[in-house]
Design a protein around this motif. Structure first.
Motif, short mmCIF file in Angstrom:
data_model
loop_
_atom_site.label_atom_id
_atom_site.label_comp_id
_atom_site.label_asym_id
_atom_site.label_seq_id
_atom_site.Cartn_x
_atom_site.Cartn_y
_atom_site.Cartn_z
N GLU A 47 0.83 -1.21 0.00
CA GLU A 47 0.00 0.00 0.00
C GLU A 47 0.86 1.26 0.00
OE1 GLU A 47 -4.12 -1.44 2.11
OE2 GLU A 47 -2.41 -1.06 3.43
N ALA A 48 1.98 1.24 0.74
CA ALA A 48 2.88 2.39 0.78
C ALA A 48 3.50 2.65 -0.59
CB ALA A 48 3.97 2.17 1.82
N ALA A 49 3.61 1.60 -1.40
CA ALA A 49 4.16 1.72 -2.75
C ALA A 49 3.08 2.06 -3.77
CB ALA A 49 4.87 0.42 -3.14
N GLY A 50 1.85 2.28 -3.30
CA GLY A 50 0.76 2.66 -4.20
C GLY A 50 0.02 1.50 -4.83
N VAL A 51 0.23 0.29 -4.30
CA VAL A 51 -0.45 -0.89 -4.84
C VAL A 51 -1.79 -1.05 -4.12
CG1 VAL A 51 -0.33 -3.39 -5.12
CG2 VAL A 51 1.75 -2.00 -5.38
N ALA A 52 -2.87 -1.13 -4.88
CA ALA A 52 -4.21 -1.29 -4.30
C ALA A 52 -4.44 -2.75 -3.90
CB ALA A 52 -5.27 -0.88 -5.31
N ILE A 53 -4.97 -2.94 -2.70
CA ILE A 53 -5.35 -4.27 -2.24
C ILE A 53 -6.79 -4.49 -2.71
CG2 ILE A 53 -5.67 -5.78 -0.24
CD1 ILE A 53 -2.71 -4.90 -0.82
N GLU A 54 -7.00 -5.52 -3.53
CA GLU A 54 -8.32 -5.80 -4.11
C GLU A 54 -9.25 -6.51 -3.14
OE1 GLU A 54 -8.85 -6.55 -8.64
OE2 GLU A 54 -7.36 -7.92 -7.86
N ALA A 55 -8.71 -7.41 -2.37
CA ALA A 55 -9.53 -8.19 -1.44
C ALA A 55 -8.66 -8.67 -0.29
CB ALA A 55 -10.16 -9.38 -2.14
N ASP A 56 -9.25 -8.72 0.88
CA ASP A 56 -8.60 -9.20 2.09
C ASP A 56 -9.55 -10.24 2.67
OD1 ASP A 56 -7.11 -9.50 4.39
OD2 ASP A 56 -7.09 -7.37 4.89
N ILE A 57 -9.16 -11.50 2.66
CA ILE A 57 -10.10 -12.58 2.95
C ILE A 57 -9.67 -13.41 4.14
CG2 ILE A 57 -11.16 -14.69 2.02
CD1 ILE A 57 -10.88 -13.45 -0.76
N ARG A 58 -10.63 -13.70 5.01
CA ARG A 58 -10.46 -14.72 6.04
C ARG A 58 -11.25 -15.92 5.54
NH1 ARG A 58 -8.37 -15.55 10.85
NH2 ARG A 58 -7.97 -13.35 11.17
N TRP A 59 -10.54 -17.01 5.24
CA TRP A 59 -11.13 -18.21 4.65
C TRP A 59 -11.88 -19.01 5.71
CZ3 TRP A 59 -11.14 -18.70 -0.50
CH2 TRP A 59 -10.29 -17.86 -1.22
N PRO A 60 -12.78 -19.90 5.28
CA PRO A 60 -13.56 -20.70 6.24
C PRO A 60 -12.71 -21.50 7.23
CG PRO A 60 -14.56 -20.85 4.07
CD PRO A 60 -13.26 -20.11 3.91
N ASN A 61 -11.48 -21.86 6.84
CA ASN A 61 -10.61 -22.59 7.77
C ASN A 61 -9.85 -21.67 8.72
OD1 ASN A 61 -8.55 -21.53 6.22
ND2 ASN A 61 -7.69 -23.50 5.61
N GLY A 62 -10.11 -20.34 8.65
CA GLY A 62 -9.48 -19.37 9.54
C GLY A 62 -8.23 -18.72 8.98
N ALA A 63 -7.70 -19.24 7.88
CA ALA A 63 -6.50 -18.66 7.27
C ALA A 63 -6.84 -17.34 6.59
CB ALA A 63 -5.91 -19.63 6.26
N ASP A 88 -0.37 -7.11 -10.36
CA ASP A 88 0.93 -6.64 -10.82
C ASP A 88 0.71 -5.68 -11.99
OD1 ASP A 88 0.59 -8.13 -13.19
OD2 ASP A 88 2.13 -9.60 -12.69
N PRO A 89 1.76 -5.01 -12.48
CA PRO A 89 1.58 -4.03 -13.56
C PRO A 89 0.97 -4.62 -14.83
CG PRO A 89 3.68 -3.67 -12.51
CD PRO A 89 3.13 -4.96 -11.94
#
Length: 75
Positions: free
Chosen positions: A35-51, A58-59
């Protein structure tokens, strides 16, 4: 479909997907660095197994993912 996890499309023709195995305790630091490098995070997921994992592009438009090892049933 309704109720599905919000995983971004991976693409199979042209653009692809790659997942990097990242220690669980390092995921937040990698996300902050991107994020500090200007890269957008599209999704942040907590999976059903907790991971946890997160997705970004990428460009060339490929879907990249950082995921903790517990996402898969392998060491």
């Amino acid at each position: 479909p309704a109720g599905a996890l919000p995983v971004p499309p991976h693409g199979t023709t042209g653009k692809g997907h790659m997942c990097f195995r990242v220690a669980a305790q390092a995921l937040d630091a990698w996300k902050a660095k991107l994020e500090a490098a200007g890269v957008a995070i599209e999704a942040d997921i907590r999976w059903p197994n907790g991971a946890c994992s997160f997705y970004f592009r990428d460009p060339a438009g490929n879907s990249l993912e950082c995921a903790e090892p517990g996402l898969w049933a392998i060491d």
